[in-house]
Design a protein around this motif. Structure first.
Motif, short mmCIF file in Angstrom:
data_model
loop_
_atom_site.label_atom_id
_atom_site.label_comp_id
_atom_site.label_asym_id
_atom_site.label_seq_id
_atom_site.Cartn_x
_atom_site.Cartn_y
_atom_site.Cartn_z
N ILE A 121 2.17 -25.88 -1.67
CA ILE A 121 3.18 -26.31 -1.10
C ILE A 121 4.03 -24.96 -0.38
O ILE A 121 4.61 -25.14 0.75
N LEU A 131 9.45 -24.12 6.59
CA LEU A 131 10.86 -24.33 5.85
C LEU A 131 11.68 -23.27 5.78
O LEU A 131 12.75 -23.36 6.24
N GLY A 134 13.08 -22.11 8.71
CA GLY A 134 13.93 -23.12 9.48
C GLY A 134 15.41 -23.21 8.52
O GLY A 134 16.17 -23.23 9.54
N VAL A 135 15.44 -22.89 7.43
CA VAL A 135 16.72 -22.93 6.80
C VAL A 135 17.39 -21.48 7.31
O VAL A 135 18.48 -21.36 7.74
N ARG A 138 18.87 -21.95 10.57
CA ARG A 138 20.12 -22.83 10.54
C ARG A 138 21.17 -22.12 10.28
O ARG A 138 22.57 -22.51 10.54
N TRP B 27 10.90 -32.52 0.53
CA TRP B 27 10.11 -32.05 1.72
C TRP B 27 8.71 -32.42 1.95
O TRP B 27 8.28 -33.25 2.88
N VAL B 28 8.05 -32.30 0.64
CA VAL B 28 6.65 -32.37 0.65
C VAL B 28 6.60 -34.00 0.60
O VAL B 28 5.77 -34.61 1.36
N LEU B 45 16.37 -27.46 11.29
CA LEU B 45 16.95 -28.02 10.08
C LEU B 45 17.80 -29.16 10.48
O LEU B 45 18.87 -28.78 11.06
N PHE B 50 14.41 -33.94 5.99
CA PHE B 50 14.11 -34.48 4.75
C PHE B 50 14.19 -36.00 4.57
O PHE B 50 14.10 -36.27 3.58
#
Lengths: 287, 275
Positions: A121, A131, A134-135, A138, B27-28, B45, B50
């Motif tokens: 993951i 991700l 991405g955060v 942002r 998210w997964v 984002l 989500f």
């Protein structure tokens, strides 16, 4: 006479477990030590006694020395972080507050995820287009290389391992805190400005035992970290995440030098025992 | 007013922490419900990162016919075998350590628990070379064996067994029960909570293992879920929809088991940490 008979019956009930113990724990441990003193000889075809040869080979090996360094650095960083965070969360989630149970459950959830699955993951989270970036984007922060940066790779692994582990260790500490009588906890809490300080100074000494257990058990498990390294970094970049457990694995099965790998297992276990013994002394010295 | 404010701020703080821990899983889950080609399409984002408005189970149906699906079934089989055989071995050992009086009982107990406390992964590599010599690579026997002797499980069961009154045993003996009968018909039925706690330990140990199945069972017939998932992820053009669906399944199964036996799980954790 009767006692003796009882001993034999007890032995019969114990036999399967003792057999497992001998075959699956003691024999491999002894075999690792024995094999570490041998080497494969092409000339004489077969194994020959090598004395401390495998150990001196290892010590003079630059990659091995780096792996020891990385492992020690990792140990010094990850364990205090995880123990402190678990303790703080345990204190937080034993307060009387709305939704406390639900939030606690969310923190515990990742412990159901097998470590290798967590690593998979997080390998997607840490991708350049993943991700995590991405955060950051942002939040208006620059994107980061994470796993491909020598400086960020260990912190990235620590974040991932803490996501897996903190909830688990927190459970032990919550159980410990709940042993403390409610009146003691609430008295500490209701005292206004220094509530937090009192909380820590009252609770901390009362959960010494579970805390010591968590520190030791966490340290042992962190010395054996393998899946995230094998799945995410392969020890890189430049060996900066090459923890000993992964180094043993590559030495045994990629490089194929099983005898040197056995010597490295012995060193890893010795290192673990030394660190745990040191922690016990430290904890006892405190009291 | 003040305690209420404090309670509110604690609640908010707890909520932030809880959600932070939960986001990766959410998210997964979300990405397992959308096509793999879209995984990286929502990474600027927003709430869409989500949540998925048009969820599809396509990845899950693809999973059924994939290596990961097969491997998940293997994981279930291996874990179930570990729990059943492991409980028999551990409960019987605990009985031998709790029900009888003999010299050296404490010593045997110490040896059993201490040796099993040596973390298994540390000796996985030497053990795997032995298993290779014994032709146990790529067999279910080889995968199950290391999981069946569990020191914590023996410890937990023994503690529980010690609380079973001796009068019950004597009554049973007078009624003509043999020692195995005492074990089977008196100890086991009375020990359900401890058996469930120990079973959970055995199950989680096996379900979460990675080093051992990687060393000992990697052919298509014996590969376990986590190993198959990591293989899938390591491919150059991995279908991330499939990866995420596999991750969800491999997480939800133990989650359901833990949730179903939550009480026993927390108890076993608590007792192993406090004693």
């Amino acid at each position: 006479m009767r006692k003796r008979g009882q001993g034999l019956i007890a032995l019969a009930f114990l036999a399967p477990a003792l057999l497992c113990l001998a075959v699956l724990r003691i024999v491999p441990a002894i075999s690792a030590v024995v094999e570490s003193f041998y080497a494969e000889s092409l000339l004489r075809g077969g194994r020959v006694f090598a004395g401390l040869g495998n150990y001196t080979d290892l010590v003079s090996n630059k990659d091995f020395r780096q792996a020891v360094g990385v492992t020690l650095l990792f140990t010094v960083l990850v364990n205090p972080i995880q123990v402190v965070v678990s303790f703080l969360l345990a204190v937080l989630f034993t307060q009387r507050a709305m939704g406390s149970k639900l939030w606690r459950t969310l923190v515990i959830l990742p412990i159901a995820t097998p470590p290798a699955v967590s690593a998979v993951i997080w390998s997607v989270i840490y991708r350049p287009d993943g991700l995590a970036n991405g955060v950051l984007e942002r939040l208006g922060l620059p994107v980061q290389p994470f796993l491909t940066s020598s400086g960020q790779v260990l912190p990235s692994l620590i974040v991932l391992l803490s996501w897996i582990g903190v909830g688990y260790w927190m459970l032990f500490l919550i159980a410990g805190i709940q042993e403390v009588p409610v009146e003691v906890r609430e008295a500490a809490l209701l005292d206004g400005a220094s509530a937090w300080r009192r909380m820590v100074s009252v609770i901390l000494p009362l959960v010494r035992r579970p805390l010591a257990f968590v520190l030791v058990a966490d340290t042992v498990s962190n010395l054996l970290v393998f899946a995230p390294v094998q799945i995410l970094t392969k020890g890189g970049p430049n060996g900066n995440s090459n923890l000993l457990m992964y180094d043993v694995y590559t030495r045994a099965y990629a490089i194929g030098d099983i005898h040197v790998a056995q010597a490295e297992v012995v060193i890893l276990v010795a290192l673990t025992l030394a660190i745990v013994a040191g922690q016990f002394r430290l904890l006892r010295g405190d009291q | 007013m003040k305690p209420r404010l404090q309670s509110l701020s604690l609640s908010v703080l707890g909520g932030v922490v809880g959600i932070l821990f939960f986001l990766p899983l959410l998210w997964v889950l979300t990405n397992s419900l959308r096509p793999g080609s879209e995984t990286f399409a929502h990474l600027t984002l927003s709430w869409r990162t989500f949540f998925e408005l048009k969820p599809t189970l396509h990845n899950y149906s693809a999973l059924l016919s994939s290596d990961v699906g097969r491997a998940t079934l293997n994981s279930i089989l291996v874990s179930a075998a570990t729990v059943v055989i492991g409980l028999a071995v551990c409960a019987s050992a605990a009985f031998g350590l709790a029900a009888f009086e003999y010299r050296g009982r404490g010593l045997v107990f110490g040896i059993v628990v201490l040796s099993f406390l040596v973390p298994f992964d540390a000796i996985a590599i030497p053990l795997s070379t032995m298993f290779r010599d014994w032709q146990l690579t790529n067999t279910f026997t080889g995968l199950v064996l290391p999981g069946i002797g569990n020191g914590m499980a023996i410890f937990l069961l023994r503690q529980f067994f010690l609380g079973i009154p001796a009068e019950l045993v004597e009554a049973g003996r007078l009624d003509g029960l043999g020692w195995f009968g005492v074990f089977r018909w008196i100890y086991l039925p009375l020990s359900r909570p401890a058996l469930i706690g120990a079973g959970l330990m055995l199950f989680l140990f096996q379900w979460q293992s990675y080093v051992w199945p990687l060393l000992i069972g990697t052919d298509a017939k014996h590969i376990l879920g986590p190993v198959a998932l990591s293989n899938l992820q390591g491919q150059n053009f991995a279908d991330y929809g499939l990866v995420f669906a596999g991750a969800v399944v491999l997480t939800v199964i133990p989650l359901m088991v833990i949730a179903g036996f939550q009480r026993y799980f927390v108890q076993s954790v608590a007792s192993s940490g406090l004693k």
